[in-house]
Write an enzyme that holds these catalytic residues in place. Structure first.
Site, PDB file in Angstrom:
ATOM      1  N   LYS A  14       0.703  -1.090   0.266  1.00  0.00           N
ATOM      2  CA  LYS A  14       0.069  -0.078  -0.115  1.00  0.00           C
ATOM      3  C   LYS A  14       0.767   0.774  -0.129  1.00  0.00           C
ATOM      4  O   LYS A  14       0.490   1.595  -1.238  1.00  0.00           O
ATOM      5  CB  LYS A  14      -0.747  -0.039   1.096  1.00  0.00           C
ATOM      6  CG  LYS A  14      -2.018  -1.028   1.077  1.00  0.00           C
ATOM      7  CD  LYS A  14      -3.209  -1.718   2.093  1.00  0.00           C
ATOM      8  CE  LYS A  14      -4.214  -2.373   2.054  1.00  0.00           C
ATOM      9  NZ  LYS A  14      -5.067  -2.799   3.633  1.00  0.00           N
ATOM     10  N   GLN A  58      -4.770  -1.653   9.502  1.00  0.00           N
ATOM     11  CA  GLN A  58      -4.509  -3.116   9.325  1.00  0.00           C
ATOM     12  C   GLN A  58      -5.145  -4.171  10.418  1.00  0.00           C
ATOM     13  O   GLN A  58      -4.934  -3.658  10.368  1.00  0.00           O
ATOM     14  CB  GLN A  58      -3.307  -2.731   8.786  1.00  0.00           C
ATOM     15  CG  GLN A  58      -2.884  -4.627   7.435  1.00  0.00           C
ATOM     16  CD  GLN A  58      -3.723  -4.860   6.821  1.00  0.00           C
ATOM     17  OE1 GLN A  58      -3.388  -3.378   5.814  1.00  0.00           O
ATOM     18  NE2 GLN A  58      -3.638  -5.342   5.840  1.00  0.00           N
ATOM     19  N   ASP A  81     -10.716   1.802   3.666  1.00  0.00           N
ATOM     20  CA  ASP A  81     -11.479   0.817   3.399  1.00  0.00           C
ATOM     21  C   ASP A  81     -12.817   0.541   3.915  1.00  0.00           C
ATOM     22  O   ASP A  81     -14.054  -0.821   3.326  1.00  0.00           O
ATOM     23  CB  ASP A  81     -11.328   0.090   5.047  1.00  0.00           C
ATOM     24  CG  ASP A  81      -9.626  -0.744   4.187  1.00  0.00           C
ATOM     25  OD1 ASP A  81      -9.315  -1.572   3.708  1.00  0.00           O
ATOM     26  OD2 ASP A  81      -9.101  -0.905   5.854  1.00  0.00           O
TER      27      ASP A  81
HETATM   28  N1  GUN Z   1      -6.615  -7.346   6.416  1.00  0.00           N
HETATM   29  C1  GUN Z   1      -7.028  -7.875   5.441  1.00  0.00           C
HETATM   30  N2  GUN Z   1      -7.933  -7.518   4.204  1.00  0.00           N
HETATM   31  C2  GUN Z   1      -7.973  -5.636   4.856  1.00  0.00           C
HETATM   32  C3  GUN Z   1      -8.423  -4.789   4.022  1.00  0.00           C
HETATM   33  O1  GUN Z   1      -8.648  -4.547   3.241  1.00  0.00           O
HETATM   34  N3  GUN Z   1      -7.667  -3.606   5.111  1.00  0.00           N
HETATM   35  C4  GUN Z   1      -7.096  -3.860   5.899  1.00  0.00           C
HETATM   36  N4  GUN Z   1      -7.284  -2.426   6.748  1.00  0.00           N
HETATM   37  N5  GUN Z   1      -7.356  -4.525   6.816  1.00  0.00           N
HETATM   38  C5  GUN Z   1      -7.341  -5.975   6.233  1.00  0.00           C
END
Ligand code: GUN
Length: 248
Positions: A14, A58, A81
């Site tokens: 990211k 996350q 998200d």
């Molecule tokens: N953990 C697994 N997939 C995701 C996601 O799309 N966003 C976040 N913040 N954590 C994750």
């Protein structure tokens, strides 16, 4: 928070995507023993900062942290998200600013491949808040006929064999076998399962499935990069919504 190895890889990807696009980013790698209050304070500070458009925590979080409390604390206008209940509700209604990144990536793959969802039998295997549930809503908004399957579904193969569009999001390596797929179906594999030190496989047994499917996504390299791309799109949207776009 903590030191989940998969999260480390995702966060690095990211950050790299931000850097590649010229999007300013900050990472707060909090130690596992950080208190919930400290985490919430950080989120509240970022919510208020005018030079920050989007905030993402996350997942997974350590056990002593209440995930729901954390997600509820992110400003819905900065929730790139789309995990905050306000944004989840907006997706249900069909009037949304942010779409959860992985389901949005799946929809984009379908669209760009020239596949029309309207009237198709769509089967989503998995009912997580992150993928399965929002995926079903997005397919429904495009007029698909949607079935959500999960660990308690009776005779799963009978359901998956009816799918014109099959989305696998269960988190079990090679779970969907060739004989569970309708010939010519579109098969989209959301799974990212580490089966050896350096080997990633999806939820679909690719070798078997590719002989039956009309179109199929690989792992790695299919849905994963789309998730990141959709996060970037949501971030740009957030910048517009919060009027935080521009020079820092
Ligand atoms: N953990 C697994 N997939 C995701 C996601 O799309 N966003 C976040 N913040 N954590 C994750």
């Amino acid at each position: 928070m903590g030191d989940d190895p998969a999260s480390r890889v995702y966060v690095n990807n990211k950050k790299k995507a931000c850097a590649d696009l010229g999007i300013y980013s900050e990472e707060y790698a909090l130690p596992a023993e950080t208190t919930e209050e400290e985490l919430l304070d950080l989120i509240k500070t970022l919510n208020k900062k005018n030079d920050i458009s989007g905030v993402l925590v996350q997942l997974p979080l350590p056990k002593h942290i209440n995930e729901k409390t954390v997600l509820d604390t992110i400003d819905p206008k900065k929730d790139v998200d789309a995990f905050h209940p306000v944004n989840v509700g907006k997706i249900m209604v069909g009037d949304f600013d942010f779409v959860p990144c992985t389901p949005a990536g799946v929809m984009e793959l379908i669209k760009e491949s020239g596949i029309d969802v309207a009237g198709k039998d769509c089967v989503v295997v998995g009912r997580s808040n992150i993928v399965g549930k929002p995926q079903a809503m997005l397919l429904l908004h495009k007029n698909g006929t949607v079935t959500i399957c999960h660990s308690k579904t009776a005779d799963l193969a009978e359901k998956t064999r009816k799918a014109d569009i099959l989305v696998a999001a269960v988190g079990i390596p090679n779970f969907i076998k060739g004989d569970m797929i309708k010939p010519g179906a579109v098969v989209i594999d959301v799974g990212i399962n580490r089966v050896a030190e350096k080997k990633l496989v999806g939820d679909v047994d690719f070798e078997e499935a590719e002989k039956v499917a009309g179109a199929i996504t690989p792992v790695p390299g299919g849905v994963g990069p789309m998730t990141i791309a959709m996060l970037m799109r949501n971030t740009l949207k957030a910048a517009e919504l919060n009027n935080t776009k521009g020079e820092k």
